[in-house]
Write a protein that holds these residues in place. Structure first.
Motif, PDB file in Angstrom:
ATOM      1  N   GLN A   1     -22.915  36.575  31.032  1.00 41.57           N
ATOM      2  CA  GLN A   1     -22.491  35.590  32.018  1.00 41.57           C
ATOM      3  C   GLN A   1     -23.497  35.481  33.160  1.00 41.57           C
ATOM      4  O   GLN A   1     -23.701  34.394  33.711  1.00 41.57           O
ATOM      5  CB  GLN A   1     -21.109  35.970  32.579  1.00 41.57           C
ATOM      6  CG  GLN A   1     -20.442  34.849  33.364  1.00 41.57           C
ATOM      7  CD  GLN A   1     -19.006  35.172  33.713  1.00 41.57           C
ATOM      8  OE1 GLN A   1     -18.680  36.312  34.037  1.00 41.57           O
ATOM      9  NE2 GLN A   1     -18.136  34.184  33.646  1.00 41.57           N
TER      10      GLN A   1
ATOM     11  N   ASN B   1     -16.501  32.235  29.526  1.00 41.38           N
ATOM     12  CA  ASN B   1     -16.414  33.219  30.598  1.00 41.38           C
ATOM     13  C   ASN B   1     -16.391  34.624  30.009  1.00 41.38           C
ATOM     14  O   ASN B   1     -16.232  34.804  28.795  1.00 41.38           O
ATOM     15  CB  ASN B   1     -15.180  32.961  31.473  1.00 41.38           C
ATOM     16  CG  ASN B   1     -13.878  33.055  30.695  1.00 41.38           C
ATOM     17  OD1 ASN B   1     -13.643  34.002  29.942  1.00 41.38           O
ATOM     18  ND2 ASN B   1     -13.007  32.078  30.874  1.00 41.38           N
ATOM     19  N   ALA B   2     -16.525  35.629  30.870  1.00 42.61           N
ATOM     20  CA  ALA B   2     -16.663  37.009  30.397  1.00 42.61           C
ATOM     21  C   ALA B   2     -15.440  37.473  29.616  1.00 42.61           C
ATOM     22  O   ALA B   2     -15.563  38.179  28.613  1.00 42.61           O
ATOM     23  CB  ALA B   2     -16.919  37.950  31.574  1.00 42.61           C
TER      24      ALA B   2
END
Length: 328
Positions: A325, A262-263
């Motif tokens: 992402q 994830n970011a």
């Protein structure tokens, strides 16, 4: 990205760092007692370790977590070799100084990591608690790589300084930053949210103010390093302090994309790869490579790379992670 960069540049944390930097460059007598600065550092590492441990307690181990640990260790071994090649190919830095400097760029800056977690928090971007443990495991491998680079090239006749008594081993694996960070992580994992509530008034609420004071001291140190050490560095070496973090962050970004992070986690992995140690590694280098010049490796890691990451790098890495992402 522009909004994130402006928010970072105009945050109290960065502005206090800039205040210290400017004060040192202008030769101001402003100073922070060393013992007090060390106390601030211990506080920050305890606070971030506790927070990470509490987060780990609420989430079971996953395959992704072990993959991130593996990639982080590989990066910590690999990045010093890349940094060493760049320095030797583009600058006049000696082999020993290049190896000592390269070790800093495979290890991590915990203060840069803390600043990145604060940016993620203020931006509403979530990250995993185990990233604190990832930071801890990236401390030592870079030092091993640096010592191998020197040994291979110079066929050192004498053993590494301090190795006979195990001093280097203790400095690398039992240094204060690793012990405090890992210890706080374990405590946080044991006590969980209920235990954290009992100490939140000390470890959560004052955190931002303590970070501002610590970065004021870091700004003073960075400014003094630039003022005193720049004469021993050519333009190529100074440029290395800016482009090497970008190279390291790019490799971490590619790994993050492959793992589908994830970011928030991708940003922190990029920050860890791009940061340069100025606490644990300098202490180890004083033992392992006493002939290496602190005026070179500290000027680059603390005087060039640290300000770059705080002011420009962290928001850039967050923007890159968010973009990755969207395409992942």
């Amino acid at each position: 990205m522009i909004e994130t960069a402006l928010a970072t540049l105009l945050s109290p944390v960065v502005l206090f760092f800039c205040l210290g930097l400017v004060a040192a460059l202008l030769r101001s007598p402003m100073t922070i007692p060393e013992a007090f600065a060390k106390g601030l550092a211990i506080y920050l590492m305890r606070a971030i370790g506790l927070k990470g441990g509490v987060a780990m307690a609420s989430s079971p181990p996953t395959v992704e977590m072990f993959a991130v640990f593996a990639i982080a260790i590989i990066l910590s071994f690999l990045l010093p070799a890349i940094a060493f090649l760049f320095l030797r190919m583009t600058s006049r830095v000696s082999r020993t100084d290049a190896a000592a400097t390269a070790a800093h760029y495979g290890s991590i800056s915990i203060v840069t990591f803390v600043a990145a977690t604060q940016l993620l928090s203020s931006s509403g971007v979530e990250s995993s608690g185990y990233m604190v443990a990832v930071a801890a495991v990236m401390e030592a491998p870079a030092i091993i790589t640096a010592l191998l680079l020197v040994s291979i090239g110079e066929k050192r006749k004498a053993p590494v300084a301090g190795s006979e008594k195990g001093e280097l081993f203790r400095e690398v694996l039992l240094n204060a930053s690793v012990l405090v960070l890992v210890g706080a992580l374990i405590v946080g994992a044991i006590v969980g949210d209920k235990g954290m509530d009992q100490v939140s008034a000390f470890f959560v609420d004052p955190f931002q103010g303590v970070l501002c004071l610590f970065l004021l001291d870091m700004g003073l140190s960075a400014g003094r390093g630039l003022r005193q050490g720049w004469r021993q560095l050519d333009l190529a070496a100074l440029g290395f302090g800016i482009y090497m973090p970008l190279v390291s962050a790019s490799l971490a970004a590619a790994a993050s994309l492959l793992m589908g992070l994830n970011a928030g986690d991708a940003t922190l992995l990029m920050v860890l790869a791009a940061s340069a140690s100025y606490i644990a590694v300098p202490a180890a280098m004083r033992l392992a490579l006493p002939e290496a010049k602190p005026s070179i490796y500290l000027t680059l890691s603390l005087g060039v790379t640290f300000p770059f990451n705080i002011a420009i790098g962290i928001p850039l890495y967050l923007a890159a992670a968010q973009w990755l992402q969207t395409i992942g």
